[in-house]
Design a protein around this motif. Structure first.
Motif, short mmCIF file in Angstrom:
data_model
loop_
_atom_site.label_atom_id
_atom_site.label_comp_id
_atom_site.label_asym_id
_atom_site.label_seq_id
_atom_site.Cartn_x
_atom_site.Cartn_y
_atom_site.Cartn_z
N ARG A 163 1.07 -0.87 -0.07
CA ARG A 163 0.44 0.40 -0.52
C ARG A 163 0.79 1.01 -0.02
NH1 ARG A 163 -4.18 0.19 -2.11
NH2 ARG A 163 -5.57 1.57 -1.13
N ALA A 164 2.13 1.38 -0.16
CA ALA A 164 2.60 2.52 -0.21
C ALA A 164 2.21 3.70 -1.37
CB ALA A 164 4.57 1.62 -0.98
N ALA A 165 2.05 2.86 -2.66
CA ALA A 165 2.09 3.79 -3.11
C ALA A 165 0.72 5.20 -2.67
CB ALA A 165 1.35 3.65 -4.61
N ALA A 166 -0.23 4.37 -2.04
CA ALA A 166 -1.78 5.13 -1.77
C ALA A 166 -0.90 6.09 -0.31
CB ALA A 166 -2.86 3.60 -1.06
N PHE A 167 -0.11 5.21 0.47
CA PHE A 167 -0.06 5.85 1.98
C PHE A 167 0.99 7.51 1.12
CE2 PHE A 167 0.28 2.10 3.76
CZ PHE A 167 -1.36 2.57 4.58
N ALA A 168 1.88 7.27 0.11
CA ALA A 168 2.45 8.67 -0.73
C ALA A 168 1.39 9.09 -1.39
CB ALA A 168 3.21 7.49 -0.97
N ASP A 169 0.46 9.06 -1.79
CA ASP A 169 -0.32 9.55 -2.95
C ASP A 169 -1.55 10.50 -1.81
OD1 ASP A 169 0.07 8.59 -5.81
OD2 ASP A 169 -1.18 7.50 -5.54
N ARG A 170 -1.62 9.74 -0.88
CA ARG A 170 -2.32 11.19 0.73
C ARG A 170 -1.65 12.17 1.06
NH1 ARG A 170 -3.51 5.30 2.69
NH2 ARG A 170 -5.80 4.48 0.94
N ALA A 171 -0.08 11.36 1.33
CA ALA A 171 1.24 12.44 2.18
C ALA A 171 0.72 13.22 0.64
CB ALA A 171 2.10 12.13 2.41
N ARG A 172 0.82 13.06 0.05
CA ARG A 172 0.87 14.24 -1.59
C ARG A 172 -0.07 14.82 -1.69
NH1 ARG A 172 -0.12 15.23 -5.28
NH2 ARG A 172 -0.84 12.58 -6.21
N LEU A 173 -0.82 15.03 -1.23
CA LEU A 173 -2.04 15.39 -1.59
C LEU A 173 -2.52 16.44 -0.59
CD1 LEU A 173 -4.83 12.84 -3.05
CD2 LEU A 173 -3.51 14.36 -4.40
#
Length: 302
Positions: A163-173
């Motif tokens: 789920r790394a990509a999902a965590f990174a996307d949320r942090a970026r948003l």
């Protein structure tokens, strides 16, 4: 004394395992169980973790987080966590519990970037940058808060690599939203008649530093500490000399000192929340915009 506290905590843990067994089971749907020590990091864990986490906050609304004492239910939740998000030194009871129950599961937000030193003394009408200890109120600078979000995403990714990509996307948003908030604060506080921020609690140093304000504090990093008569006289003298019209106090402690100082100065006493607890409405972002509006009024900003 510390070993005695650990022994007491151990007893509390034992009680919690028998009396609160339903509280210590991890989410049945496979989400990560994340415990957050107090509101700013509860908000952060929810936003970065999203649907992949179940977040439990240790500090209930209306509670001064510095004074938190853990209940058996809270200890059980902490002991069953996949990750504990906390600020070392901010809540001693949480620090001790993490050290005993989950030393490898703690994410100390204070390690993301160096903390600034707190200060309290005044000398010759100016602030002296003498150390009072590390100031943990980093979330009041949205740029620092965004860096913590990124670091939290990386830590969650270690627990759920898929789920790394999902965590990174949320942090970026969230970082995009925080950058917009930072621009609003900078623009809104750029042109003000006054830049002095007189506060009852040394909680706004990061905000003041980021937006070129001067924080003048009545008490230090401990919000319910009683100022000395000399300290009050120093702050009153400086506030009168600078034409200060507002004395700020926080929402989770007594306003008595701020109200008394405001009367002596001929100013108003107004709430300025350091967001240590959840706002009555909205979230971190809306509360910070309320802070901006409050400061613009108090400092006569254009």
């Amino acid at each position: 004394m510390r070993s005695t506290a650990f022994a007491a905590l151990g007893l509390l843990v034992g009680l919690s395992l028998t009396s609160c067994s339903t509280e210590q089971t991890r989410p049945a749907d496979g989400r990560l169980a994340v415990t957050a020590a107090f509101y700013p990091y509860e908000f952060l864990a929810q936003r970065v973790g999203g649907q992949d986490v179940q977040v439990t906050g240790l500090t209930t609304p209306g509670t001064e987080p510095h004074d938190l004492e853990l209940t058996p239910r809270q200890v059980a939740a902490l002991g069953a966590s996949d990750l504990v998000v906390f600020a070392d030194g901010f809540q001693p009871a949480v620090d001790d519990a993490v050290e005993q129950l989950a030393p490898g599961l703690g994410f100390d937000v204070n390690t993301v970037s160096p903390l600034r030193d707190g200060y309290v003394p005044l000398k010759d009408g100016e602030l002296e940058p003498e150390k009072e200890g590390a100031d943990p109120h980093v979330w009041l600078d949205p740029t620092r808060y965004a860096r913590i979000a990124t670091a939290l995403a990386a830590r969650l990714s270690e627990l759920r690599p898929e789920r790394a990509a999902a965590f990174a996307d949320r942090a970026r948003l969230l970082g995009v939203e925080l950058a917009a908030l930072d621009r609003e604060l900078a623009a809104g506080l750029a042109q003000c008649e006054r830049r002095e921020l007189v506060t009852s609690h040394n909680a706004f140093g990061y905000l003041a530093s980021r937006y070129d304000l001067q924080q003048i504090v009545v008490t230090g990093l401990t919000p319910d500490a009683e100022p000395t008569p000399r300290r009050l006289a120093e702050v009153q003298s400086l506030a009168e000399a600078r034409g200060v019209t507002t004395i700020f106090f926080e929402d989770l402690v007594s306003p008595r000192t701020a109200e008394s100082l405001a009367r002596d100065v001929g100013a108003k006493a107004v709430v300025l929340s350091p967001l240590e607890g959840p706002p009555e409405t909205g979230d971190y972002l809306t509360a910070m915009r309320t802070t901006l509006a409050t400061l613009r009024t108090a400092l006569d900003c254009r």
